[in-house]
Write a protein that holds these residues in place. Structure first.
Motif, PDB file in Angstrom:
ATOM      1  N   VAL A  42      17.410  82.722 119.727  1.00 43.88           N
ATOM      2  CA  VAL A  42      18.517  81.983 119.110  1.00 43.88           C
ATOM      3  C   VAL A  42      19.834  82.286 119.808  1.00 43.88           C
ATOM      4  CG1 VAL A  42      19.915  81.802 117.012  1.00 43.88           C
ATOM      5  CG2 VAL A  42      17.437  81.724 116.852  1.00 43.88           C
ATOM      6  N   HIS A  43      20.075  83.554 120.127  1.00 38.77           N
ATOM      7  CA  HIS A  43      21.349  83.946 120.732  1.00 38.77           C
ATOM      8  C   HIS A  43      21.446  83.563 122.203  1.00 38.77           C
ATOM      9  CE1 HIS A  43      22.029  87.136 117.369  1.00 38.77           C
ATOM     10  NE2 HIS A  43      22.437  85.934 117.020  1.00 38.77           N
ATOM     11  N   LEU A  44      20.337  83.145 122.809  1.00 37.09           N
ATOM     12  CA  LEU A  44      20.372  82.674 124.196  1.00 37.09           C
ATOM     13  C   LEU A  44      20.580  81.168 124.286  1.00 37.09           C
ATOM     14  CD1 LEU A  44      17.458  84.808 125.699  1.00 37.09           C
ATOM     15  CD2 LEU A  44      19.890  85.039 126.218  1.00 37.09           C
ATOM     16  N   SER A  45      20.712  80.526 123.151  1.00 38.91           N
ATOM     17  CA  SER A  45      20.883  79.072 123.132  1.00 38.91           C
ATOM     18  C   SER A  45      22.290  78.678 123.570  1.00 38.91           C
ATOM     19  CB  SER A  45      20.607  78.536 121.730  1.00 38.91           C
ATOM     20  OG  SER A  45      20.964  77.175 121.647  1.00 38.91           O
ATOM     21  N   CYS A  46      22.389  77.475 124.146  1.00 40.83           N
ATOM     22  CA  CYS A  46      23.688  76.913 124.522  1.00 40.83           C
ATOM     23  C   CYS A  46      24.351  76.199 123.343  1.00 40.83           C
ATOM     24  CB  CYS A  46      23.506  75.920 125.677  1.00 40.83           C
ATOM     25  SG  CYS A  46      22.719  76.634 127.141  1.00 40.83           S
ATOM     26  N   SER A  47      23.649  76.045 122.248  1.00 41.82           N
ATOM     27  CA  SER A  47      24.170  75.329 121.079  1.00 41.82           C
ATOM     28  C   SER A  47      24.885  76.285 120.129  1.00 41.82           C
ATOM     29  CB  SER A  47      23.031  74.628 120.335  1.00 41.82           C
ATOM     30  OG  SER A  47      22.268  73.832 121.194  1.00 41.82           O
ATOM     31  N   ASP A  48      25.493  75.713 119.109  1.00 39.04           N
ATOM     32  CA  ASP A  48      26.100  76.500 118.045  1.00 39.04           C
ATOM     33  C   ASP A  48      24.987  77.036 117.148  1.00 39.04           C
ATOM     34  OD1 ASP A  48      27.764  77.640 116.179  1.00 39.04           O
ATOM     35  OD2 ASP A  48      28.142  75.753 115.122  1.00 39.04           O
ATOM     36  N   THR A  49      24.926  78.360 116.992  1.00 34.88           N
ATOM     37  CA  THR A  49      23.823  78.992 116.251  1.00 34.88           C
ATOM     38  C   THR A  49      24.270  79.543 114.898  1.00 34.88           C
ATOM     39  OG1 THR A  49      24.228  81.124 117.336  1.00 34.88           O
ATOM     40  CG2 THR A  49      22.671  79.616 118.406  1.00 34.88           C
ATOM     41  N   PHE A  50      25.404  79.076 114.400  1.00 37.17           N
ATOM     42  CA  PHE A  50      25.927  79.599 113.124  1.00 37.17           C
ATOM     43  C   PHE A  50      24.912  79.421 111.998  1.00 37.17           C
ATOM     44  CE2 PHE A  50      28.085  78.915 109.062  1.00 37.17           C
ATOM     45  CZ  PHE A  50      28.806  80.094 108.943  1.00 37.17           C
ATOM     46  N   MET A  57      14.225  74.985 113.205  1.00 40.93           N
ATOM     47  CA  MET A  57      15.643  75.139 113.501  1.00 40.93           C
ATOM     48  C   MET A  57      15.866  75.524 114.963  1.00 40.93           C
ATOM     49  SD  MET A  57      17.355  76.797 110.098  1.00 40.93           S
ATOM     50  CE  MET A  57      18.978  76.417 110.763  1.00 40.93           C
ATOM     51  N   VAL A  58      14.963  76.319 115.525  1.00 44.09           N
ATOM     52  CA  VAL A  58      15.058  76.660 116.944  1.00 44.09           C
ATOM     53  C   VAL A  58      14.763  75.434 117.816  1.00 44.09           C
ATOM     54  CG1 VAL A  58      14.082  78.086 118.801  1.00 44.09           C
ATOM     55  CG2 VAL A  58      14.510  79.081 116.557  1.00 44.09           C
ATOM     56  N   LEU A  59      13.852  74.587 117.354  1.00 46.44           N
ATOM     57  CA  LEU A  59      13.554  73.350 118.084  1.00 46.44           C
ATOM     58  C   LEU A  59      14.785  72.462 118.218  1.00 46.44           C
ATOM     59  CD1 LEU A  59      10.034  72.176 116.806  1.00 46.44           C
ATOM     60  CD2 LEU A  59      10.692  72.675 119.164  1.00 46.44           C
ATOM     61  N   GLY A  60      15.699  72.544 117.278  1.00 43.72           N
ATOM     62  CA  GLY A  60      16.909  71.730 117.323  1.00 43.72           C
ATOM     63  C   GLY A  60      17.974  72.262 118.258  1.00 43.72           C
ATOM     64  N   LEU A  61      17.760  73.450 118.827  1.00 43.72           N
ATOM     65  CA  LEU A  61      18.733  74.043 119.742  1.00 43.72           C
ATOM     66  C   LEU A  61      18.487  73.584 121.172  1.00 43.72           C
ATOM     67  CD1 LEU A  61      18.706  77.731 118.427  1.00 43.72           C
ATOM     68  CD2 LEU A  61      20.348  75.940 117.843  1.00 43.72           C
ATOM     69  N   SER A  62      19.542  73.604 121.985  1.00 44.48           N
ATOM     70  CA  SER A  62      19.398  73.291 123.412  1.00 44.48           C
ATOM     71  C   SER A  62      19.534  74.575 124.212  1.00 44.48           C
ATOM     72  CB  SER A  62      20.461  72.280 123.847  1.00 44.48           C
ATOM     73  OG  SER A  62      21.760  72.801 123.638  1.00 44.48           O
ATOM     74  N   PHE A  63      18.769  74.653 125.305  1.00 41.17           N
ATOM     75  CA  PHE A  63      18.763  75.855 126.135  1.00 41.17           C
ATOM     76  C   PHE A  63      19.041  75.481 127.591  1.00 41.17           C
ATOM     77  CE2 PHE A  63      17.213  78.909 123.079  1.00 41.17           C
ATOM     78  CZ  PHE A  63      16.544  78.125 122.148  1.00 41.17           C
ATOM     79  N   CYS A  64      19.447  76.488 128.348  1.00 35.12           N
ATOM     80  CA  CYS A  64      19.627  76.294 129.781  1.00 35.12           C
ATOM     81  C   CYS A  64      18.264  76.100 130.438  1.00 35.12           C
ATOM     82  CB  CYS A  64      20.341  77.496 130.383  1.00 35.12           C
ATOM     83  SG  CYS A  64      21.972  77.796 129.660  1.00 35.12           S
ATOM     84  N   THR A  65      18.276  75.657 131.696  1.00 37.81           N
ATOM     85  CA  THR A  65      17.011  75.320 132.363  1.00 37.81           C
ATOM     86  C   THR A  65      16.090  76.528 132.495  1.00 37.81           C
ATOM     87  OG1 THR A  65      18.181  75.632 134.464  1.00 37.81           O
ATOM     88  CG2 THR A  65      17.955  73.373 133.625  1.00 37.81           C
TER      89      THR A  65
END
Length: 312
Positions: free
Chosen positions: A185-193, A162-170
């Motif tokens: 998870v909370h540092l991700s740019c994606s929706d983490t609901f 599930m973390v692999l599916g998130l996008s992050f800043c550079t």
């Protein structure tokens, strides 16, 4: 910071416990010492239980598994921290962060499950002593440990995918000494609901349910001990579970302390420092608790060192 187009090419920065340069040598020496003590202490427990036939019982079978998991748990985080301090680099790759997260969640969950299994073992030994060998037969012991490994791997795999599916800043800065799941998870740019829901559900299922099992087992144990008439019998019964009760209390109290401190303070470094207690200090203290309060382990270690001395 702008979100990176290639999430898998991004890098994370582990800020560690402190960013003050003068504290880095102290942290390096402290964590290196704790890591060596953890590995050597738990390794001695494993060697003692393997090399002495009178320790080939369910209790010590689970204990040796717990010691192995504690070695793996600290090896997941501390060596990377030591390398970062020594090289004065805070960088960890995206793949490295996900890998570290997978193994940390896996071994931490396995720690929880094994402590629960050990509580049931003590419940069977004290509350049903005449049927203990039938209840805790070798096949059941192996099956329970195997199921614990499978459940922990599946949980860790789910969280990591599930973390692999998130996008992050550079460049993502993590105020921790390892890639802690909740912070990443909370540092991700994606929706983490969805990630948050899975984390909470897993915490209840793999944290709350085992804790309830441990509490239930010890309620029954206390009730059985109170029913024993002689003071010597009560002491003997209590001494068989005192070490495990100490380890469980230390693990859960430090773990709950981390989440309570995280909820009452906005300092990520305070949360990281609190995490040291259950991820580093507790695995280091476990061998001392079991060896100091357990005559069988002390005798086994004494014989182990005597045999090595004779060979020398």
């Amino acid at each position: 910071m702008e979100p990176g187009n290639d999430t898998h090419g991004s890098e994370f920065l582990l800020l560690g416990l402190s960013e003050q340069p003068e504290l880095q040598p102290l942290l390096f020496g402290l964590f290196l010492s704790m890591y060596l003590i953890t590995v050597c202490g738990n390794l001695l427990i494993i060697l003692a239980t393997i090399s002495h036939s009178h320790l080939h019982t369910p209790m010590y079978f689970f204990l040796s598994n717990l010691s192995f998991v504690d070695i793996c748990l600290t090896s997941t985080t501390v060596p990377k921290m030591l390398v970062n301090i020594q090289t004065q680099s805070k960088v960890i790759t995206h793949a490295g962060c996900i890998t570290q997260m997978f193994f940390f969640v896996h071994f931490l969950g396995l720690d929880v499950l094994l402590l629960t299994v050990m509580a049931y073992d003590r419940f069977a030994a004290i509350c049903h002593p005449l049927h203990y060998t039938v209840i805790m037969n070798p096949q059941l012991c192996v099956l329970v440990v195997l199921m614990s490994w499978i459940m922990s791997v599946l949980h860790s795999l789910l969280e990591s995918l599930m973390v692999l599916g998130l996008s992050f800043c550079t460049h993502v800065e993590i105020s921790h000494f390892f890639c802690e799941l909740n912070q990443v998870v909370h540092l991700s740019c994606s929706d983490t609901f969805l990630n948050d829901r899975v984390i909470y559900f897993a915490a209840v299922l793999l944290g709350g349910v085992p804790l309830a099992g441990v509490l239930y087992s010890y309620c029954k144990i206390v009730s059985s001990i109170r029913a024993i008439s002689s003071a010597q019998g009560k002491y003997k019964a209590f001494s068989t579970c005192a070490s495990h009760l100490s380890v469980v209390s230390l693990f859960y109290c430090t773990g709950l302390g981390v989440y309570l401190s995280a909820g009452t303070t906005h300092s990520s470094h305070s949360s990281a420092a609190a995490s040291v207690m259950y991820s580093v200090v507790t695995p280091m203290l476990n061998p001392f608790i079991y060896s100091l309060r357990n005559k069988d382990i002390k005798r086994a270690l004494e014989r182990f060192f005597e045999r090595d001395t004779r060979k020398g």
